[in-house]
Design a protein around this motif. Sequence first.
Motif, PDB file in Angstrom:
ATOM      1  N   TYR A   1      35.181  49.758  57.280  1.00 32.46           N
ATOM      2  CA  TYR A   1      34.216  49.908  56.185  1.00 32.46           C
ATOM      3  C   TYR A   1      34.682  49.163  54.950  1.00 32.46           C
ATOM      4  O   TYR A   1      35.588  49.596  54.258  1.00 32.46           O
ATOM      5  N   HIS A   2      34.065  47.997  54.738  1.00 37.76           N
ATOM      6  CA  HIS A   2      34.343  47.239  53.512  1.00 37.76           C
ATOM      7  C   HIS A   2      33.024  47.152  52.723  1.00 37.76           C
ATOM      8  O   HIS A   2      32.488  46.076  52.487  1.00 37.76           O
ATOM      9  N   TRP A   3      32.464  48.318  52.442  1.00 37.97           N
ATOM     10  CA  TRP A   3      31.432  48.539  51.439  1.00 37.97           C
ATOM     11  C   TRP A   3      29.972  48.306  51.857  1.00 37.97           C
ATOM     12  O   TRP A   3      29.064  48.701  51.130  1.00 37.97           O
TER      13      TRP A   3
ATOM     14  N   GLU B   1      31.759  37.191  45.550  1.00 37.20           N
ATOM     15  CA  GLU B   1      32.597  38.181  44.863  1.00 37.20           C
ATOM     16  C   GLU B   1      31.715  39.303  44.275  1.00 37.20           C
ATOM     17  O   GLU B   1      31.661  39.525  43.071  1.00 37.20           O
ATOM     18  N   TRP B   2      30.989  39.984  45.132  1.00 34.73           N
ATOM     19  CA  TRP B   2      30.211  41.167  44.756  1.00 34.73           C
ATOM     20  C   TRP B   2      29.334  40.905  43.528  1.00 34.73           C
ATOM     21  O   TRP B   2      28.635  39.897  43.494  1.00 34.73           O
ATOM     22  N   ALA B   3      29.389  41.758  42.510  1.00 34.90           N
ATOM     23  CA  ALA B   3      28.489  41.591  41.369  1.00 34.90           C
ATOM     24  C   ALA B   3      28.731  40.258  40.645  1.00 34.90           C
ATOM     25  O   ALA B   3      27.860  39.771  39.917  1.00 34.90           O
TER      26      ALA B   3
ATOM     27  N   THR C   1      47.583  44.460  51.958  1.00 30.89           N
ATOM     28  CA  THR C   1      46.382  44.027  52.677  1.00 30.89           C
ATOM     29  C   THR C   1      45.491  43.109  51.834  1.00 30.89           C
ATOM     30  O   THR C   1      44.534  42.531  52.352  1.00 30.89           O
ATOM     31  N   GLU C   2      45.793  42.994  50.530  1.00 34.78           N
ATOM     32  CA  GLU C   2      45.148  41.987  49.673  1.00 34.78           C
ATOM     33  C   GLU C   2      46.033  41.697  48.475  1.00 34.78           C
ATOM     34  O   GLU C   2      46.640  42.613  47.915  1.00 34.78           O
ATOM     35  N   ASN C   3      46.022  40.438  48.080  1.00 37.20           N
ATOM     36  CA  ASN C   3      46.678  39.995  46.842  1.00 37.20           C
ATOM     37  C   ASN C   3      46.249  38.540  46.673  1.00 37.20           C
ATOM     38  O   ASN C   3      46.221  37.783  47.639  1.00 37.20           O
TER      39      ASN C   3
ATOM     40  N   TRP D   1      38.293  38.950  34.495  1.00 34.83           N
ATOM     41  CA  TRP D   1      38.823  39.560  33.267  1.00 34.83           C
ATOM     42  C   TRP D   1      39.891  40.594  33.566  1.00 34.83           C
ATOM     43  O   TRP D   1      40.793  40.826  32.767  1.00 34.83           O
ATOM     44  N   TRP D   2      39.824  41.209  34.745  1.00 34.91           N
ATOM     45  CA  TRP D   2      40.737  42.316  35.071  1.00 34.91           C
ATOM     46  C   TRP D   2      42.018  41.834  35.753  1.00 34.91           C
ATOM     47  O   TRP D   2      42.853  42.637  36.120  1.00 34.91           O
ATOM     48  N   LEU D   3      42.132  40.529  35.906  1.00 29.80           N
ATOM     49  CA  LEU D   3      43.243  40.030  36.726  1.00 29.80           C
ATOM     50  C   LEU D   3      44.141  39.080  35.945  1.00 29.80           C
ATOM     51  O   LEU D   3      43.783  37.920  35.711  1.00 29.80           O
TER      52      LEU D   3
ATOM     53  N   HIS E   1      46.712  44.871  45.831  1.00 24.12           N
ATOM     54  CA  HIS E   1      47.270  44.836  44.473  1.00 24.12           C
ATOM     55  C   HIS E   1      47.035  43.456  43.865  1.00 24.12           C
ATOM     56  O   HIS E   1      47.284  42.431  44.505  1.00 24.12           O
ATOM     57  N   TYR E   2      46.585  43.445  42.623  1.00 26.38           N
ATOM     58  CA  TYR E   2      46.312  42.162  41.958  1.00 26.38           C
ATOM     59  C   TYR E   2      46.947  42.041  40.586  1.00 26.38           C
ATOM     60  O   TYR E   2      47.269  40.939  40.155  1.00 26.38           O
ATOM     61  N   SER E   3      47.062  43.167  39.864  1.00 21.21           N
ATOM     62  CA  SER E   3      47.441  43.016  38.458  1.00 21.21           C
ATOM     63  C   SER E   3      48.028  44.305  37.877  1.00 21.21           C
ATOM     64  O   SER E   3      48.187  45.295  38.587  1.00 21.21           O
TER      65      SER E   3
END
Length: 514
Positions: A157-159, A464-466, A411-413, A383-385, A345-347
């Motif tokens: 489930y990825h959304w 990238e979603w929205a 699992t993501e970066n 902006w969040w990264l 994890h990104y930031s």
Amino acid sequence: MQGQLMFAILFVTLCVETLAEDEFLYKQFTDPERDAFHYGKFQEDFAWGVATASYQIEGAWNEDGKGPSVWDTFAHTPGKTHLNQTADVTCDSYHKIAEDVKNLKELGVNHYRFSLSWSRIMPKGTPDEINPAGVQYYHDLIDALLAANIQPMVTLYHWDMPQVLMDIGGWENELMHALFVAYADFCFNEYGGKVTKWITFNEPTVFTVFGYEIGYHAPGKTHLGWGAYRAGHIVLKAHASAYHLYDKKYRASQNGVVGITLHARWYEPKTDTDADRAAAQRALTGELGWFAHPVFLTGDYPEVAKELIAAKSRAVGLTSSRFPEFTEEEKQMLKGSADFFGLNHYSTSYIENKVDASLIPNIMSDLDYKASEDDSWDRTGSWWLRPVPWGLRRTLKWIKKTYGDIPVYITENGMSENDGPVRLEDTDRVTYYRAYINEILKAQQIDGVNLKGYIAWTLMDNFEWAEGYNERFGLFHVDFNDPDRPRTARASAKAFAQIIKDNGFIKAKEKSEL
Ligand code: NOJ
């Protein structure tokens, strides 16, 4: 005298060499203890991979019997995404298995993390109506991966929930628990002979807060103060039941592992005051622990979150907490219901203590903290990264300290740039990957974190979603104006391939001797 001279020359050469090798990848981070580059290799069977998600890359949104998902509905609603963009076609990966696998081979990865589109397999969301073409698509992809010696790591489930299930309330309806288990059962049975690494949910904090609380993502609900808690509660139960189903029905014959992927930023106290240090701990415990404590620790939510949310609920006259409660039986089901910890994890953010009763309740105000970033940290396309590599090592250490020696996969970066002229020489992304992967090497070799693999986000630019196509995270550039959606390797793809080939970081001198 000659001996002394030789010694001096040797000494100078050694110093210069050490300096050149002792890289500090970001000029603002130069604490030698924390930031100096670390050389070494990962273990032989380390998992290297890249990740994608069905809605973000597949396209073919209504082809071959696929049913609509909440993301089809959301993106087709004007005003919801950047320039009203949709993923109707996106990277067109539904028609490009061979090309995607060729690019994976070029990277040299041994794992590929992708997700299944529930509504492509079950257009009505239930197993009584299966779409054979959708089922076959994933068989074809998995077979092509295995033929290329690449292990599939599959997210259930990825959304992209089937729209029909949203029509009955989505994750706010208790029925979703049983419906998810039925879907998982079908997938384990259908693909489990070939797939041995499963992830039930991707980033439940993000899709419940964005989707059910603030309305920034599908399904766009704004149930402030309770939507995410209620949806998350049902998600957790669905996760635990799917895990136990695998354990009882499939593990003996399929021999695989089932985990969950959680998103975590590192939260650094903004000042060295007791109040800010406590706030950062509270934010980590309350936010990551919201999903991690029940699965990896106690079977229940963190006490600090339970207490604060109950108190805030009482303060506005509610007779029960906005935070739901598990029964004893549910706690038993939840505790220990994962074979590995998937970390996205990104930031990093600074955290300060902030108590403000007038705020509309949400996870941040409930936990009495405020997040901010440092102006000296580099910017990216999101902006969040902002790249703060040492935050990843601290997150991993925190996970080890809190949850013990559970196997961890990153699992993501990865990092984004904004849409604009084609940019293949993405030196900033090369730096980001080198720095972050170096931090996980330190976490493993110096801090003893039980790290099993590193999966980068993402194979190629995608939806990238929205933010639509305005934030590009790809190791491969994708031309979305060309009907063929050509993919072109960026410099970061080559740099990542080199790290994989070296299985870590080897000093230039040692490399030349190989
Ligand atoms: C988290 C999500 O899992 C993924 O879908 C998204 O594209 C990346 N992070 C980047 O925001």
